[in-house]
Design a protein around this motif. Sequence first.
Motif, PDB file in Angstrom:
ATOM      1  N   ASN A 196      -3.045  10.836  11.379  1.00 33.73           N
ATOM      2  CA  ASN A 196      -3.841   9.531  10.907  1.00 33.73           C
ATOM      3  C   ASN A 196      -2.823   8.472  10.437  1.00 33.73           C
ATOM      4  O   ASN A 196      -3.236   7.688   9.415  1.00 33.73           O
ATOM      5  N   LYS A 197      -1.582   8.224  10.959  1.00 33.16           N
ATOM      6  CA  LYS A 197      -0.727   7.480  10.492  1.00 33.16           C
ATOM      7  C   LYS A 197      -0.996   6.294  10.603  1.00 33.16           C
ATOM      8  O   LYS A 197      -0.679   5.378   9.535  1.00 33.16           O
ATOM      9  N   GLU A 198      -1.807   5.651  11.400  1.00 29.91           N
ATOM     10  CA  GLU A 198      -2.121   4.226  11.584  1.00 29.91           C
ATOM     11  C   GLU A 198      -3.017   3.902  10.434  1.00 29.91           C
ATOM     12  O   GLU A 198      -2.977   2.508   9.946  1.00 29.91           O
ATOM     13  N   ARG A 202       0.842  -0.421   6.178  1.00 27.55           N
ATOM     14  CA  ARG A 202       0.844  -1.645   5.321  1.00 27.55           C
ATOM     15  C   ARG A 202       1.244  -3.058   5.995  1.00 27.55           C
ATOM     16  O   ARG A 202       2.051  -3.005   6.783  1.00 27.55           O
ATOM     17  N   ASP A 203       0.244  -3.747   5.604  1.00 25.31           N
ATOM     18  CA  ASP A 203       0.340  -5.294   6.373  1.00 25.31           C
ATOM     19  C   ASP A 203       1.576  -5.954   5.553  1.00 25.31           C
ATOM     20  O   ASP A 203       2.227  -5.689   4.824  1.00 25.31           O
ATOM     21  N   PRO A 256       5.357  -5.717   8.425  1.00 25.25           N
ATOM     22  CA  PRO A 256       4.178  -4.542   8.415  1.00 25.25           C
ATOM     23  C   PRO A 256       4.843  -3.068   8.720  1.00 25.25           C
ATOM     24  O   PRO A 256       5.997  -3.171   9.227  1.00 25.25           O
ATOM     25  N   ALA A 257       4.699  -2.170   7.817  1.00 30.58           N
ATOM     26  CA  ALA A 257       5.358  -0.883   7.829  1.00 30.58           C
ATOM     27  C   ALA A 257       4.424   0.322   7.509  1.00 30.58           C
ATOM     28  O   ALA A 257       3.641   0.030   6.802  1.00 30.58           O
ATOM     29  N   TYR A 258       4.758   1.561   7.628  1.00 32.19           N
ATOM     30  CA  TYR A 258       3.964   2.649   7.360  1.00 32.19           C
ATOM     31  C   TYR A 258       4.391   3.065   5.919  1.00 32.19           C
ATOM     32  O   TYR A 258       5.575   2.995   5.583  1.00 32.19           O
ATOM     33  N   VAL A 259       3.345   3.326   5.269  1.00 40.28           N
ATOM     34  CA  VAL A 259       3.612   3.899   3.847  1.00 40.28           C
ATOM     35  C   VAL A 259       4.157   5.293   3.989  1.00 40.28           C
ATOM     36  O   VAL A 259       3.785   6.128   4.946  1.00 40.28           O
TER      37      VAL A 259
END
Length: 349
Positions: free
Chosen positions: A127-129, A133-134, A229-232
């Motif tokens: 569920n990475k999407e 983070r915007d 934008p980046a993944y937490v």
Amino acid sequence: MKKFFIYFCLIFLVFACSKKENGTTLVTIDNDKITLEEFNKELDKIPTNMKMLVATQTGKQNYLDRLVVKKLLLREAKKQKIDSEKEFQDRLIDIKDQLLIESVLKKRLNADTSITAADLKKYYDTNKENFKRDREINTRHILVKTEEEAKQIQAKLQKGEDFAELAKKYSIDPQAGANGGELGYHPKGTLMPEYEGAALKLTKVGQMSGIVKTKFGFHIIKLEGIKPPAYVSFEEVKDFIKQKMAQEKQAELLEKYISSLKKEAKITIKEELLKEEKPGAAKPVAQPAVKPEDRPEAAAQPVAKPAVKPEDRPEAAAQPVAKPAVKPEDRPEAAAKPVAKPEAAPAKK
């Protein structure tokens, strides 16, 4: 032997002291009392996030007052024999049933909701999407009351004066004196619309806006930083994932557990009884509405007639009809009287 005797005496003293402390009376209410042990037990029941409310002496006194009121109300309930009333007994059964259900579910579900670190990581990767983070921007601003002040500061900035120093000197933002007007990183949708709209138009770090009006006054905005934008990271959301997975797993286990209980039991439902409002009771037949004049009792009552004017009543026929008032000169008798002539003027001699 002597050492053993001394050791035994020490244990006895410690035990005696602890018993004395636990039995110390904190409050007396007529013949009743609240001991220090009772009070401490009640304090232990307070949730961790609420314990700060009773950390001070005032907080403890307020909580103790609540316990005194509780004792008084319980005593009144006992005097009135509330526990023997039917309504109380019915509610007690409902509460007991609810507690039993909660206990059996807690025992069953908690035993089967173990989640490993590998489960958490798998959920994160799948569920990475959802953990993206915007874009975020960090801005600094100078806020003043009037547009004229903003223009004067704008002129100073164009001459090369330092933005942060001008913010500390002129900005009416309460935090500007400490941070030079810096607001920190914010994603889209978390700032005032007018401010955010102008800030998002800035594309390069160091770029400044024109004068922006909001309900607080007039701003000049400077872009200090951009986070794409980046993944937490997994570590940041690990606890959140664990809580979410536990809830989802408990819901799944609950559904399976209830289904298994239904399968093991023989359940017979008389669905035809559900169609009736009250089982065994005949439904009243709906009848058309009856007008008041059509009711049986209306036949024995005289029909109301329209109001009759006084002159139309029967007895009025025998009475002379009142005539309009006649002026004295129009009366019949006035016709037989001679008309008085004006007196003639005396002849001139």
